[in-house]
Enzyme design. Sequence first.
Site, PDB file in Angstrom:
ATOM      1  NE  ARG A  43       6.398  -8.105 -13.435  1.00  0.00           N
ATOM      2  CZ  ARG A  43       7.818  -7.648 -13.671  1.00  0.00           C
ATOM      3  NH1 ARG A  43       7.828  -6.786 -13.102  1.00  0.00           N
ATOM      4  NH2 ARG A  43       7.974  -8.347 -15.106  1.00  0.00           N
ATOM      5  CB  CYS A 101       4.995 -12.424 -25.682  1.00  0.00           C
ATOM      6  SG  CYS A 101       3.824 -12.061 -26.137  1.00  0.00           S
ATOM      7  NE  ARG A 125       4.466  -9.297 -16.953  1.00  0.00           N
ATOM      8  CZ  ARG A 125       5.017  -8.425 -17.529  1.00  0.00           C
ATOM      9  NH1 ARG A 125       3.997  -7.553 -17.610  1.00  0.00           N
ATOM     10  NH2 ARG A 125       6.177  -7.960 -17.585  1.00  0.00           N
ATOM     11  CD  GLU A 167       4.363 -14.092 -16.351  1.00  0.00           C
ATOM     12  OE1 GLU A 167       4.138 -13.300 -15.820  1.00  0.00           O
ATOM     13  OE2 GLU A 167       5.023 -15.015 -16.875  1.00  0.00           O
TER      14      GLU A 167
END
Length: 411
Positions: A174, A84, A176, A127
């Site tokens: 988690r 990212c 995502r 992802e």
Amino acid sequence: MSTNKEKLKVAELFAGVGGFRLGLEKSNYEVVWSNQWEPLTKTQHASMVYEARFGAENHSNQDIATVPIEEIPDHDLLCGGFPCQDYSVATTLTNSKGLKGKKGVLWWTIHRILEEKKKKPRYLFLENVDRLLKSPAKQRGRDFAVMLQSLNDLGYAVEWRVINAAEYGMPQRRRRVFFIGYHKSTQLFSRLKSSDKQDWIFEEGTIADAFPVREEQNPVINHFELNNDLVKITKNFNKNGKISPFENTGVMIDGRVYTVKTYASYNGPYKVLGDILQNGEVTQDFFLSEEDKPKWEYLKGAKKELRTTKDGYQYNYSEGGMIYPDPLDNASRTIITGEGGKSPSRFKHVVESDRGLRRLTPVELERLNMFPENHTKLEGITDSKRAFFMGNALVVGIVERIGKSLYKKVF
């Protein structure tokens, strides 16, 4: 695995230690090319593990930005968990074929492959961290808008969802964002185009099939057009907007976005942190030393204190306490890249065992991401590096379920 079914050919970018491959190859997918390059280290540890597990054939350990397109074989599905970063487009360059983003921003390496490949991949499976939908702070959602519009320009429709693995019974909290792209040449693009977008988001889509969401009465679906000029999006998208227009779920086709907040629907079994522990098999070096325990307690605890910068400026610092040790009857907190090593830390996991407080082992971290045990164990790879891999990895179970759903819809 059935051998009489057609396999979808996969190129895996930013492959790490192979999380996408592990999930996809449980269905009829075949990785025909992979790339893993770590720019900040001389020794390419993740690539070493990848080659040890899957072989060196058709694996590239070269900066993806420098790989000639003709070296990447044709494939049906392009996948990867790309870092990212700030995706902003600089300008329209008079001496280039069009728009170029900031040098070194890895989204544009994906874009280059999709742009220059004569036979474009029919499907994308990508992802990222969920803050992608909200970044940057001064133009909430701009980066995702740039990404969606660039895919639209290349002929793809996209569906996305922020998935918290623990909400579907997996052992780690988690969160995502996963997104699937469909090229305009595919039946799935046509089906999405003609569908009721609410039905696609809540029932018919690839992600909804893999990870069901609650049926909402009269959900409010926000929809808007993306400006088709990437430079204008870069400069103007949601300027001064306090919140992102992108919810945790949505689709984009022909430049039109449909997005809505959804909630997980799951009634199966749940795995918790206690389920993945290596009871009785842990060596002494994972246990907290008596001399370090006060430091651990301080770092994990609530604080209100006066601190002083190097320049002598004083300020009030406060932070809340963390549950310590980590509860065993819930899914674990998110694994971070700094999980390894003995030094006390606020963010490392600490669990209570019958022999005392200890850190998590590499195998336990692999289990939390649903990797095979000792997948990252290799001569020359330290426990701290293995923990780093898992902090960067994805939950294999999510990839497996979305991969099965996509394959089912393609065939």
